[in-house]
Design a protein around this motif. Structure first.
Motif, PDB file in Angstrom:
ATOM      1  N   GLN A   1       0.871  -1.178   0.000  1.00 20.25           N
ATOM      2  CA  GLN A   1       0.000   0.000   0.000  1.00 20.25           C
ATOM      3  C   GLN A   1       0.905   1.224   0.000  1.00 20.25           C
ATOM      4  O   GLN A   1       1.804   1.322   0.842  1.00 20.25           O
ATOM      5  N   THR A   2       0.700   2.148  -0.941  1.00 15.74           N
ATOM      6  CA  THR A   2       1.574   3.312  -1.022  1.00 15.74           C
ATOM      7  C   THR A   2       0.778   4.567  -1.353  1.00 15.74           C
ATOM      8  O   THR A   2      -0.397   4.506  -1.732  1.00 15.74           O
TER       9      THR A   2
ATOM     10  N   ALA B   1       1.860   6.532  -7.395  1.00 13.05           N
ATOM     11  CA  ALA B   1       0.965   6.299  -8.530  1.00 13.05           C
ATOM     12  C   ALA B   1       0.360   4.898  -8.482  1.00 13.05           C
ATOM     13  O   ALA B   1      -0.803   4.706  -8.845  1.00 13.05           O
ATOM     14  N   VAL B   2       1.151   3.913  -8.062  1.00 15.49           N
ATOM     15  CA  VAL B   2       0.620   2.561  -7.834  1.00 15.49           C
ATOM     16  C   VAL B   2       0.210   2.488  -6.372  1.00 15.49           C
ATOM     17  O   VAL B   2       1.052   2.412  -5.477  1.00 15.49           O
ATOM     18  N   ARG B   3      -1.087   2.522  -6.144  1.00 16.28           N
ATOM     19  CA  ARG B   3      -1.600   2.638  -4.779  1.00 16.28           C
ATOM     20  C   ARG B   3      -1.552   1.319  -4.017  1.00 16.28           C
ATOM     21  O   ARG B   3      -1.331   1.290  -2.811  1.00 16.28           O
ATOM     22  N   MET B   4      -1.805   0.232  -4.738  1.00 15.26           N
ATOM     23  CA  MET B   4      -1.840  -1.066  -4.069  1.00 15.26           C
ATOM     24  C   MET B   4      -1.495  -2.183  -5.042  1.00 15.26           C
ATOM     25  O   MET B   4      -1.851  -2.133  -6.214  1.00 15.26           O
TER      26      MET B   4
ATOM     27  N   GLY C   1       4.930   4.130   2.003  1.00 18.07           N
ATOM     28  CA  GLY C   1       3.907   3.138   2.296  1.00 18.07           C
ATOM     29  C   GLY C   1       4.474   1.957   3.043  1.00 18.07           C
ATOM     30  O   GLY C   1       5.497   2.072   3.724  1.00 18.07           O
ATOM     31  N   TYR C   2       3.818   0.809   2.903  1.00 17.19           N
ATOM     32  CA  TYR C   2       4.268  -0.364   3.638  1.00 17.19           C
ATOM     33  C   TYR C   2       4.167  -1.620   2.779  1.00 17.19           C
ATOM     34  O   TYR C   2       3.420  -1.680   1.797  1.00 17.19           O
ATOM     35  N   PHE C   3       4.951  -2.602   3.166  1.00 20.43           N
ATOM     36  CA  PHE C   3       4.968  -3.936   2.575  1.00 20.43           C
ATOM     37  C   PHE C   3       4.489  -4.890   3.664  1.00 20.43           C
ATOM     38  O   PHE C   3       5.007  -4.866   4.783  1.00 20.43           O
TER      39      PHE C   3
ATOM     40  N   ILE D   1       4.266  -6.227   9.034  1.00 26.03           N
ATOM     41  CA  ILE D   1       4.374  -5.041   8.181  1.00 26.03           C
ATOM     42  C   ILE D   1       5.742  -4.401   8.352  1.00 26.03           C
ATOM     43  O   ILE D   1       6.254  -4.293   9.475  1.00 26.03           O
ATOM     44  N   THR D   2       6.339  -3.979   7.232  1.00 26.14           N
ATOM     45  CA  THR D   2       7.543  -3.162   7.256  1.00 26.14           C
ATOM     46  C   THR D   2       7.366  -2.004   6.274  1.00 26.14           C
ATOM     47  O   THR D   2       6.584  -2.102   5.325  1.00 26.14           O
TER      48      THR D   2
END
Length: 328
Positions: free
Chosen positions: A76-77, A80-83, A123-125, A141-142
């Motif tokens: 999730q960021t 432009a690429v939100r998810m 965002g997060y991974f 989550i990181t």
């Protein structure tokens, strides 16, 4: 090389262990899986590349877990690429393939000509494991870090699991003679066997103080881990992704001095779990008034699966908790 051999190598994950250095790993080759994922959508090239990388990571990670149901990787960021979301479903029966599906949400107006990873923002991974009914899902989550989704996954394992983990991946458009251009991906995952980590506490040497694999091993373990990584770095891109070298041959070329032990290959396929029953179940929490707001001018309620693109066309009279015959 015959076509049958090539098919046997594609869409598989090969587990292995390096007995001389306490390292386990996986080799993955994806072809038809990516075709199944990407043909459902008209993604821009930058987004396709991110999905290909994410799907390959998912195949490698999913096979390392004693999974009874589902593993999900999610990014999730604010970019432009939100998810990006990928699901890995464990085989339901011995010898059956695992299934992978994926999709991305993005703002096309914000995409740039920069590299795919630059399309992500802050965002997060996350990695989520759901072992099915009666269990509590796990989530780790990181932050988005490094210069690729691969580096995010490595940071996750160091920070959240304190397991030294390394990936070497290759993915891109294949232009093999006699076949249409399509995406292929291949890679290797190395992971140090779980042990008590001497550097598990405090900040790490990674971006923003995140732990890295090198922070988690020392002494003989550190030497073994370093040696395995040096050998991994000799893998060439075409060996990882191309059809000419079988995964077992690649392992023996890279790690023959580390006594590689190879296990049974796990096939993977593109597969979606959506169904009309699941759509009805998701709508069962709504009242008749809510269902009316969802009803089109044609008097139908429609839904599309974001993963596989399947279209559902339903009678609103049969939907929601107030419907007559909603158990039909």
């Amino acid at each position: 090389m015959t076509l049958a051999q090539k098919i046997a190598w594609d869409d598989t994950v090969l587990p292995f262990q390096l007995d001389n250095c306490d390292v386990r790993g996986r080799v993955a080759r994806l072809d038809g899986v990516l075709e199944g994922i990407l043909q459902q959508h008209n993604y821009p090239a930058q987004v396709e590349a991110l999905i290909a990388e994410m799907a390959l990571l998912t195949a490698l990670i999913g096979q390392t877990i004693s999974l009874r149901w589902k593993l999900q990787l999610q990014v999730q960021t604010k970019g432009a690429v939100r998810m990006i979301a990928t699901d890995y479903y464990a085989p339901t029966e011995e010898g059956e393939p695992a299934r992978i599906r994926a999709y991305a949400s993005f703002d096309g107006d914000r995409l740039t000509d920069e590299v795919p990873f630059a399309q992500l923002g802050e965002g997060y991974f996350a990695i989520m494991i759901d072992q099915g009914e009666g269990t509590t899902p796990y989530q780790g989550i990181t932050p988005i870090a490094g210069d690729s989704l691969t580096s995010c996954a490595e940071a996750y394992f160091a920070q959240s699991e304190q397991l030294p983990t390394r990936f070497k991946l290759s993915f891109g458009q294949s232009t093999e003679a006699g076949s249409a251009e399509h995406w292929r991906a291949g890679g290797i995952m190395l992971q140090h066997m779980p042990k008590a980590s001497p550097h598990a506490k405090g900040g790490g040497s990674g971006e923003g103080g995140l732990l890295q694999a090198a922070d988690l091993v020392e002494g003989e373990d550190g030497e073994n881990w370093g040696r395995a990584n040096v050998l991994l770095d000799t893998a060439e891109e075409l060996e990882l992704i191309g059809p000419s070298v079988a995964p077992s041959e690649l392992l023996y070329r890279l790690f023959h001095e580390e006594q590689p032990r190879i296990f049974d290959t796990q096939p993977v396929r593109f597969g979606c779990t959506c169904s009309e029953d699941r759509v009805r179940q998701s709508l069962s929490i709504y009242s008749a008034r809510d269902i009316a707001h969802m009803t089109t001018e044609e008097g139908r309620v429609t839904a599309d699966c974001q993963f596989c693109g399947r279209h559902y066309d339903l009678d609103p009279a049969t939907l929601g908790f107030e419907a007559d015959g909603n158990d039909d």
